[in-house]
Design a protein around this motif. Sequence first.
Motif, PDB file in Angstrom:
ATOM      1  N   ALA A 201       0.849  -1.194   0.000  1.00  0.00           N
ATOM      2  CA  ALA A 201       0.000   0.000   0.000  1.00  0.00           C
ATOM      3  C   ALA A 201       0.882   1.241   0.000  1.00  0.00           C
ATOM      4  CB  ALA A 201      -0.932   0.005   1.217  1.00  0.00           C
ATOM      5  N   ASP A 203       0.777   5.919  -1.066  1.00  0.00           N
ATOM      6  CA  ASP A 203      -0.010   7.072  -1.493  1.00  0.00           C
ATOM      7  C   ASP A 203       0.206   7.355  -2.971  1.00  0.00           C
ATOM      8  OD1 ASP A 203       2.417   8.415  -1.723  1.00  0.00           O
ATOM      9  OD2 ASP A 203       2.162   9.583   0.107  1.00  0.00           O
ATOM     10  N   GLU A 204      -0.231   8.532  -3.429  1.00  0.00           N
ATOM     11  CA  GLU A 204      -0.232   8.856  -4.859  1.00  0.00           C
ATOM     12  C   GLU A 204       1.167   8.899  -5.460  1.00  0.00           C
ATOM     13  OE1 GLU A 204      -2.414  12.428  -5.509  1.00  0.00           O
ATOM     14  OE2 GLU A 204      -4.214  11.719  -4.466  1.00  0.00           O
ATOM     15  N   GLY A 207       1.450   5.183  -6.246  1.00  0.00           N
ATOM     16  CA  GLY A 207       0.396   4.660  -7.114  1.00  0.00           C
ATOM     17  C   GLY A 207       0.455   5.204  -8.521  1.00  0.00           C
ATOM     18  N   VAL A 224      -2.619  -2.016  -3.374  1.00  0.00           N
ATOM     19  CA  VAL A 224      -3.701  -1.029  -3.344  1.00  0.00           C
ATOM     20  C   VAL A 224      -2.999   0.313  -3.152  1.00  0.00           C
ATOM     21  CG1 VAL A 224      -5.790  -0.223  -2.194  1.00  0.00           C
ATOM     22  CG2 VAL A 224      -5.339  -2.685  -2.363  1.00  0.00           C
ATOM     23  N   LEU A 225      -2.796   1.028  -4.256  1.00  0.00           N
ATOM     24  CA  LEU A 225      -1.999   2.246  -4.261  1.00  0.00           C
ATOM     25  C   LEU A 225      -2.859   3.434  -4.654  1.00  0.00           C
ATOM     26  CD1 LEU A 225       1.110   0.760  -6.118  1.00  0.00           C
ATOM     27  CD2 LEU A 225       0.968   1.303  -3.678  1.00  0.00           C
ATOM     28  N   ALA A 226      -2.805   4.488  -3.865  1.00  0.00           N
ATOM     29  CA  ALA A 226      -3.605   5.679  -4.136  1.00  0.00           C
ATOM     30  C   ALA A 226      -3.155   6.343  -5.437  1.00  0.00           C
ATOM     31  CB  ALA A 226      -3.500   6.661  -2.983  1.00  0.00           C
ATOM     32  N   TYR A 300      -7.852   4.500  -5.851  1.00  0.00           N
ATOM     33  CA  TYR A 300      -6.764   3.542  -5.681  1.00  0.00           C
ATOM     34  C   TYR A 300      -6.685   2.616  -6.894  1.00  0.00           C
ATOM     35  CZ  TYR A 300      -7.566   4.812  -0.767  1.00  0.00           C
ATOM     36  OH  TYR A 300      -7.754   5.498   0.418  1.00  0.00           O
ATOM     37  N   CYS A 302      -5.625  -0.984  -8.024  1.00  0.00           N
ATOM     38  CA  CYS A 302      -5.526  -2.255  -7.310  1.00  0.00           C
ATOM     39  C   CYS A 302      -5.121  -3.372  -8.270  1.00  0.00           C
ATOM     40  CB  CYS A 302      -6.853  -2.625  -6.647  1.00  0.00           C
ATOM     41  SG  CYS A 302      -7.528  -1.358  -5.565  1.00  0.00           S
ATOM     42  N   ALA A 317      -6.310  -0.923   1.834  1.00  0.00           N
ATOM     43  CA  ALA A 317      -6.302   0.540   1.722  1.00  0.00           C
ATOM     44  C   ALA A 317      -6.230   1.189   3.101  1.00  0.00           C
ATOM     45  CB  ALA A 317      -7.538   1.017   0.971  1.00  0.00           C
ATOM     46  N   ARG A 320      -2.777   1.624   5.067  1.00  0.00           N
ATOM     47  CA  ARG A 320      -1.778   2.639   4.726  1.00  0.00           C
ATOM     48  C   ARG A 320      -1.529   3.601   5.877  1.00  0.00           C
ATOM     49  NH1 ARG A 320      -1.109   7.630   2.411  1.00  0.00           N
ATOM     50  NH2 ARG A 320      -3.316   8.107   2.218  1.00  0.00           N
TER      51      ARG A 320
END
Length: 431
Positions: A201, A203-204, A207, A224-226, A300, A302, A317, A320
């Motif tokens: 996991a 953040d942006e 992601g 699961v990455l923002a 996110y 995924c 999610a 994180r």
Amino acid sequence: MAAGHSVDPARWQEAFEALMGRIAGRFARVEPRRRVRQLVLGLLSDLPRKNCWTIAEWVGEATPDGMQHLLGRAKWDADLVRDEVCDYVVEHLHDEQAVLVVDETGDVKKGTHTVGVQRQYTGTAGRIENSQIAVYLVYAGRRGHAAVDRELYIPRSWTSEPDRCRAAGLGDQTAFATKPELATRMIGRFLDAGHRAPWVAGDEVYGGNPKLRAALEERGCGYVLAVARTHEVPTHAGKFRADALARKLPKRAWQKLSAGAGAKGHRFYDWAVINLAHPGPGSHQLLIRRNRSTGELAFYRCYSPRPVPLTTLVRVAGSRWRVEEFFQAGKGLAGLDEHQVRRFDSWSRWVTLAMLAHAFLAVVRADEHARHPGPADLIPLTCNEIQRLFTTLVVKPIRDAAHRLGWSHWRRRHQARAQASHYSRQAANQA
């Protein structure tokens, strides 16, 4: 101990000595082996400010020279100790459904000589500041969480100047690496060591990086990455922005689910998921989170080798936020950000030992929760409370008057030399 109290200081001391014994083989000489134990105790102490000076005084040394030698010149490999920390965390906090959480944090610094420092945005200050940025990898499971790796972000303003890198203890061939590249490096080390965590996991920053996502998919590691609302995703009807897809969702697509328990109870949001078109194997989806009060959306990207239910994606999610808890505890309890060092080796050694100190608290907490869930009128022991009790019941700092007066004399002499040097330079500049 008070009647009926479950805390066992002897067990905590035994656990601490076992951890010190675990890393003892990484120090060839007995002097650094003894001193590193004292330094870690200082990091676990209740000192309001933790650095070589304050810790050396607290443990009973006459000057900070020994602590500074341990961090700067003594022969030992911080990366080998880091590997021991990783093994220790995975062994004691083991969870088959663990999540690796990656994120960066900044330490505000003065001057230009501290390794990696430049004017850059840091979330710690919430603005652009003269700061040093490091990326951390946190192992998060049901029993607890702790950092298992770290990488210092070296900006291009440094890598383009070999002489500057050399002066700070970096190699002549130090190459620039983005934060996602540092994350990829750490995740690769974790998996190559034989450890397992089925999810990642972040953040942006992470992601939005296609190379990181591709590297995880190649290893069969779910994520699961923002991503930003402007992020474009492939669907069977073409590419669309994430926020545009969210507007097309019917009411029945949303489900109320908890992203995990917080300090004030469960964190409930509305969630929806959209299947994405992708040529490779595995399940690719866009996960959308909606704040039930404000309607604010978060997105996110995924991936999972096999399809998983929405509840699993929501759990990952929600994990994180464990990295934010680590930053808060690592800095507040173990002095993670209080290093007053300039060179790369010294930075690596300090943060590795701070990670070890925090990992000890996290493992003791997990053990206490398993042994003694506690009565209904008490919350379970926290890392903060364990640190307080450990310092009070196990560690015996030196507090005699002669020792304190000796340190006052040392500080004032050191400050007098610094003042005289400053005045001398000032006079020379004005001549």
